[in-house]
Design an enzyme around this catalytic site. Structure first.
Site, PDB file in Angstrom:
ATOM      1  N   ASN A  55       0.873  -1.172   0.000  1.00 47.85           N
ATOM      2  CA  ASN A  55       0.000   0.000   0.000  1.00 47.85           C
ATOM      3  C   ASN A  55       0.913   1.226   0.000  1.00 47.85           C
ATOM      4  OD1 ASN A  55      -1.768   2.066   0.493  1.00 47.85           O
ATOM      5  ND2 ASN A  55      -2.451   1.337   2.507  1.00 47.85           N
ATOM      6  N   GLY A 114       2.706   1.935  10.792  1.00 47.53           N
ATOM      7  CA  GLY A 114       3.636   3.057  10.681  1.00 47.53           C
ATOM      8  C   GLY A 114       4.342   3.395  11.980  1.00 47.53           C
ATOM      9  N   SER A 161       3.738  -2.501  10.135  1.00 48.36           N
ATOM     10  CA  SER A 161       5.197  -2.539  10.325  1.00 48.36           C
ATOM     11  C   SER A 161       5.821  -3.869   9.923  1.00 48.36           C
ATOM     12  CB  SER A 161       5.567  -2.167  11.769  1.00 48.36           C
ATOM     13  OG  SER A 161       5.121  -0.860  12.068  1.00 48.36           O
TER      14      SER A 161
HETATM   15  P1  13P Z   1       3.195   0.085   7.580  1.00 47.57           P
HETATM   16  O1  13P Z   1       3.712  -1.182   6.954  1.00 47.57           O
HETATM   17  O2  13P Z   1       3.926   1.320   7.119  1.00 47.57           O
HETATM   18  O3  13P Z   1       3.111  -0.033   9.070  1.00 47.57           O
HETATM   19  O4  13P Z   1       1.693   0.277   7.036  1.00 47.57           O
HETATM   20  C1  13P Z   1       0.797  -0.759   7.127  1.00 47.57           C
HETATM   21  C2  13P Z   1      -0.418  -0.379   6.380  1.00 47.57           C
HETATM   22  O5  13P Z   1      -1.176   0.472   6.803  1.00 47.57           O
HETATM   23  C3  13P Z   1      -0.677  -1.045   5.097  1.00 47.57           C
HETATM   24  O6  13P Z   1      -1.961  -0.770   4.642  1.00 47.57           O
END
Ligand code: 13P
Length: 253
Positions: A9, A176, A216
């Site tokens: 994403n 995130g 993450s």
């Molecule tokens: P991260 O991998 O940056 O934590 O994001 C996960 C996410 O929201 C994917 O849709």
């Protein structure tokens, strides 16, 4: 047999030139390095869908998806994106109900139910996102919370249709933040989702649905998460923006 899916994403990252360069790197590396039984998806900003679809069109296991779509077929909804528009670019997947959309755009379970139905009717594969906040987990209400999201957005679907969707469990506290759910926490929720589906439909139906983990995920932790019996792939934000990392995650299966 449910599919192994590694989906990226991109969120609101990469201009067109950068996006095209990432997409062709991923597509070329996937051809050389990723086994064919792993489906890879790049969910790009809407404005890149058409160009990125051209980049991946000859690939056997790299596909393109949108990050959102409207619950309406067409009409006076300035700035929105219809499922038909998404499909017309060559994209075949669409994320529905990401927690960032639920939070910043107030998307409701009922609205998402309509989007899932519309996406399926157009032939798009919805990647339906669910997941709880830290507060909900600390109150030990995470399972009930996720069950309600599934119940209100998915359980009107026929058994044939629900088998076509992909579910992504993304605990909000892990998105995130660099904090990943432990493999036990991921497996507990994934197993719970699958058994909740089995109680609404059948065990056979539940077995067919790919349930991805998101939050993450990176090359260093992917293998452990992906080795859990009910974790069928990942939905990856930050690490999908670097071709090497994204491919290494796909190779950890
Ligand atoms: P991260 O991998 O940056 O934590 O994001 C996960 C996410 O929201 C994917 O849709």
């Amino acid at each position: 047999m449910r599919r192994k899916i590694i989906a990226g994403n991109w969120k609101m990252n990469k201009n067109l030139e950068e996006g095209l360069s990432l997409a062709s790197e991923v597509t070329n590396m996937a051809a050389d390095e990723v086994p064919n039984d792993v489906t890879m998806v790049m969910c790009t900003p809407a404005i890149h869908l058409s160009a990125v679809s051209t980049t991946t069109k000859d690939s056997s296991n790299v596909f393109v998806g949108a990050q959102n779509m409207s619950e309406y077929e067409s009409g006076a909804y300035t700035g929105d994106l219809s499922g038909n528009m998404v499909a017309s670019t060559g994209a075949t997947f669409v994320i529905i109900g990401h927690s960032e959309r639920r939070e910043y755009h107030f998307e409701t379970n009922a609205q998402l139910a309509q989007r899932v139905k519309l996406a399926l009717s157009i032939g798009l594969t919805p990647i339906f996102c669910c997941g709880e906040s830290l507060k909900t987990r600390e109150a030990n209400e995470h399972i009930d919370f996720v069950n309600k999201q599934l119940d209100e957005s998915l359980f009107d679907l026929s058994a044939e249709d629900i088998k076509k969707i992909v579910i992504a469990y993304e605990p909000i506290w892990a998105i995130g933040t660099g904090v990943t759910a432990s493999s036990e926490q991921a497996q507990e929720m994934h197993r719970s989702i699958r058994s909740f589906i089995a109680t609404q439909y059948t065990h056979e139906v539940a077995k067919e649905i790919s349930i991805l983990y998101g939050g993450s995920m990176k090359p260093g932790n992917a293998q452990e998460l992906l080795s859990q019996p009910d974790v069928d792939g990942g939905l990856i934000g930050g690490a999908s923006l670097k071709a090497r990392d994204f491919i290494d995650i796909a190779k950890s299966y």
